[in-house]
Design a protein around this motif. Structure first.
Motif, PDB file in Angstrom:
ATOM      1  N   MET A   1       0.848  -1.192   0.000  1.00  0.00           N
ATOM      2  CA  MET A   1       0.000   0.000   0.000  1.00  0.00           C
ATOM      3  C   MET A   1       0.883   1.241   0.000  1.00  0.00           C
ATOM      4  N   ASN A   2       0.709   2.146  -0.965  1.00  0.00           N
ATOM      5  CA  ASN A   2       1.551   3.323  -1.043  1.00  0.00           C
ATOM      6  C   ASN A   2       0.820   4.563  -0.524  1.00  0.00           C
ATOM      7  N   ARG A   3       1.530   5.678  -0.520  1.00  0.00           N
ATOM      8  CA  ARG A   3       0.973   6.908   0.044  1.00  0.00           C
ATOM      9  C   ARG A   3      -0.171   7.458  -0.796  1.00  0.00           C
ATOM     10  N   ALA A   4      -0.165   7.107  -2.075  1.00  0.00           N
ATOM     11  CA  ALA A   4      -1.255   7.565  -2.940  1.00  0.00           C
ATOM     12  C   ALA A   4      -2.587   6.992  -2.472  1.00  0.00           C
ATOM     13  N   ASP A   5      -2.570   5.733  -2.044  1.00  0.00           N
ATOM     14  CA  ASP A   5      -3.795   5.109  -1.529  1.00  0.00           C
ATOM     15  C   ASP A   5      -4.261   5.801  -0.263  1.00  0.00           C
ATOM     16  N   ILE A   6      -3.312   6.090   0.644  1.00  0.00           N
ATOM     17  CA  ILE A   6      -3.648   6.758   1.900  1.00  0.00           C
ATOM     18  C   ILE A   6      -4.228   8.142   1.612  1.00  0.00           C
ATOM     19  N   SER A   7      -3.619   8.846   0.684  1.00  0.00           N
ATOM     20  CA  SER A   7      -4.112  10.182   0.317  1.00  0.00           C
ATOM     21  C   SER A   7      -5.516  10.108  -0.279  1.00  0.00           C
ATOM     22  N   GLU A   8      -5.756   9.073  -1.075  1.00  0.00           N
ATOM     23  CA  GLU A   8      -7.076   8.885  -1.674  1.00  0.00           C
ATOM     24  C   GLU A   8      -8.125   8.624  -0.593  1.00  0.00           C
ATOM     25  N   TRP A   9      -7.799   7.748   0.371  1.00  0.00           N
ATOM     26  CA  TRP A   9      -8.730   7.493   1.473  1.00  0.00           C
ATOM     27  C   TRP A   9      -8.994   8.779   2.255  1.00  0.00           C
ATOM     28  N   GLN A  10      -7.915   9.500   2.513  1.00  0.00           N
ATOM     29  CA  GLN A  10      -8.033  10.749   3.262  1.00  0.00           C
ATOM     30  C   GLN A  10      -8.970  11.721   2.551  1.00  0.00           C
ATOM     31  N   HIS A  11      -8.821  11.838   1.251  1.00  0.00           N
ATOM     32  CA  HIS A  11      -9.656  12.748   0.466  1.00  0.00           C
ATOM     33  C   HIS A  11     -11.121  12.304   0.492  1.00  0.00           C
ATOM     34  N   ARG A  12     -11.358  11.016   0.324  1.00  0.00           N
ATOM     35  CA  ARG A  12     -12.737  10.510   0.307  1.00  0.00           C
ATOM     36  C   ARG A  12     -13.412  10.666   1.658  1.00  0.00           C
ATOM     37  N   ILE A  13     -12.660  10.470   2.722  1.00  0.00           N
ATOM     38  CA  ILE A  13     -13.222  10.644   4.074  1.00  0.00           C
ATOM     39  C   ILE A  13     -13.557  12.110   4.308  1.00  0.00           C
ATOM     40  N   ASN A  14     -12.625  12.962   3.901  1.00  0.00           N
ATOM     41  CA  ASN A  14     -12.790  14.397   4.112  1.00  0.00           C
ATOM     42  C   ASN A  14     -13.919  14.996   3.275  1.00  0.00           C
ATOM     43  N   GLN A  15     -13.996  14.603   2.011  1.00  0.00           N
ATOM     44  CA  GLN A  15     -14.943  15.223   1.098  1.00  0.00           C
ATOM     45  C   GLN A  15     -16.306  14.543   1.048  1.00  0.00           C
ATOM     46  N   ASN A  16     -16.298  13.214   1.237  1.00  0.00           N
ATOM     47  CA  ASN A  16     -17.539  12.459   1.017  1.00  0.00           C
ATOM     48  C   ASN A  16     -18.043  11.700   2.234  1.00  0.00           C
ATOM     49  N   ASP A  17     -17.379  11.879   3.381  1.00  0.00           N
ATOM     50  CA  ASP A  17     -17.757  11.114   4.581  1.00  0.00           C
ATOM     51  C   ASP A  17     -17.793   9.610   4.260  1.00  0.00           C
ATOM     52  N   ASP A  18     -16.804   9.171   3.506  1.00  0.00           N
ATOM     53  CA  ASP A  18     -16.786   7.810   2.961  1.00  0.00           C
ATOM     54  C   ASP A  18     -16.399   6.800   4.042  1.00  0.00           C
ATOM     55  N   GLU A  19     -17.374   6.020   4.505  1.00  0.00           N
ATOM     56  CA  GLU A  19     -17.125   5.040   5.560  1.00  0.00           C
ATOM     57  C   GLU A  19     -16.268   3.880   5.063  1.00  0.00           C
ATOM     58  N   GLN A  20     -16.403   3.519   3.801  1.00  0.00           N
ATOM     59  CA  GLN A  20     -15.593   2.427   3.252  1.00  0.00           C
ATOM     60  C   GLN A  20     -14.118   2.818   3.220  1.00  0.00           C
ATOM     61  N   ALA A  21     -13.839   4.048   2.831  1.00  0.00           N
ATOM     62  CA  ALA A  21     -12.458   4.530   2.822  1.00  0.00           C
ATOM     63  C   ALA A  21     -11.900   4.572   4.244  1.00  0.00           C
ATOM     64  N   PHE A  22     -12.735   4.956   5.197  1.00  0.00           N
ATOM     65  CA  PHE A  22     -12.311   4.991   6.598  1.00  0.00           C
ATOM     66  C   PHE A  22     -11.983   3.580   7.091  1.00  0.00           C
ATOM     67  N   ALA A  23     -12.791   2.610   6.694  1.00  0.00           N
ATOM     68  CA  ALA A  23     -12.548   1.213   7.076  1.00  0.00           C
ATOM     69  C   ALA A  23     -11.220   0.728   6.502  1.00  0.00           C
ATOM     70  N   CYS A  24     -10.904   1.112   5.271  1.00  0.00           N
ATOM     71  CA  CYS A  24      -9.634   0.742   4.651  1.00  0.00           C
ATOM     72  C   CYS A  24      -8.464   1.353   5.421  1.00  0.00           C
ATOM     73  N   LEU A  25      -8.623   2.606   5.786  1.00  0.00           N
ATOM     74  CA  LEU A  25      -7.589   3.303   6.551  1.00  0.00           C
ATOM     75  C   LEU A  25      -7.378   2.623   7.902  1.00  0.00           C
ATOM     76  N   PHE A  26      -8.473   2.276   8.547  1.00  0.00           N
ATOM     77  CA  PHE A  26      -8.427   1.626   9.854  1.00  0.00           C
ATOM     78  C   PHE A  26      -7.682   0.291   9.765  1.00  0.00           C
ATOM     79  N   ARG A  27      -8.056  -0.535   8.792  1.00  0.00           N
ATOM     80  CA  ARG A  27      -7.434  -1.852   8.652  1.00  0.00           C
ATOM     81  C   ARG A  27      -5.944  -1.736   8.320  1.00  0.00           C
TER      82      ARG A  27
END
Length: 202
Positions: A1-27
């Motif tokens: 997993m690279n930083r681009a993925d982390i940045s993508e999750w961060q953006h989706r959580i921040n902009q879209n309240d994306d629970e799936q992205a948050f779950a990915c970040l958590f795991r």
């Protein structure tokens, strides 16, 4: 997993309240943060509570995530600060450190004697790492186990990059000295001991 993925999750959580992205970040970070936290509080249950609390607060403040430049460093710093607060709050309690050798099962079906030698070496390496001074041990594990760069470790622990470099050198020298004494008189070249030390936790 690279930083681009982390940045993508961060953006989706921040902009879209994306629970799936948050779950990915958590795991992705949960086990590493638990391991890091245990180095401070020495109790797995407490570490789990602290890390979970950090993620709850992260979700509650997701609207501010666009201001975080390095989410990985941010999470480790948050866990460190929560751990220190925990220790201050419960400093009157006696905490018994847990022993986690993490000894790898290195096998050599061709040469049983060499197989046992490798196991003995790895066990000795674990002992040496656990005997390092507290700050030195944390720095070593953050770099060799979690893969952080010097500057990132400096940010997490709020110390200078020079201190990180010095402490890592001390850890590597202690490992090499300990392994050299262990294998004194055996048919193993010093460069191999250095290579093993450098590859530890990789």
């Amino acid at each position: 997993m690279n930083r681009a993925d982390i940045s993508e999750w961060q953006h989706r959580i921040n902009q879209n309240d994306d629970e799936q992205a948050f779950a990915c970040l958590f795991r992705h970070f949960y086990d590493r943060l638990i391991h890091f936290c245990v180095q401070y509080v020495h109790v797995t249950e407490a570490a789990e509570e602290i890390v979970s609390d950090v993620f709850v607060k992260l979700w509650n403040r997701r609207s501010e995530l666009d201001k975080v430049n390095n989410l990985q460093v941010y999470l480790f710093v948050a866990v460190k600060n929560h751990s220190l607060n925990y220790l201050e709050q419960y400093s009157h309690l006696r905490i018994v450190p847990l022993h986690e050798s993490g000894m790898a099962n290195l096998r050599n079906s061709v040469d049983l004697e060499r197989d046992l030698e490798w196991k003995e070496m790895r066990f000795k390496m674990d002992q040496i790492v656990e005997s390092l001074p507290e700050q030195c041990r944390r720095i070593f594990k953050l770099i060799k186990e979690d893969g952080f760069k010097y500057k990132e470790v400096a940010q997490i622990l709020n110390i200078s990059p020079r201190t990180v470099e010095t402490q890592l050198f001390r850890a590597m020298r202690r490992l090499n000295d300990g392994l050299s004494r262990l294998h004194k008189g055996r048919n193993i070249l010093p460069p191999l001991l250095i290579l093993l030390a450098l590859s530890y936790f990789v």
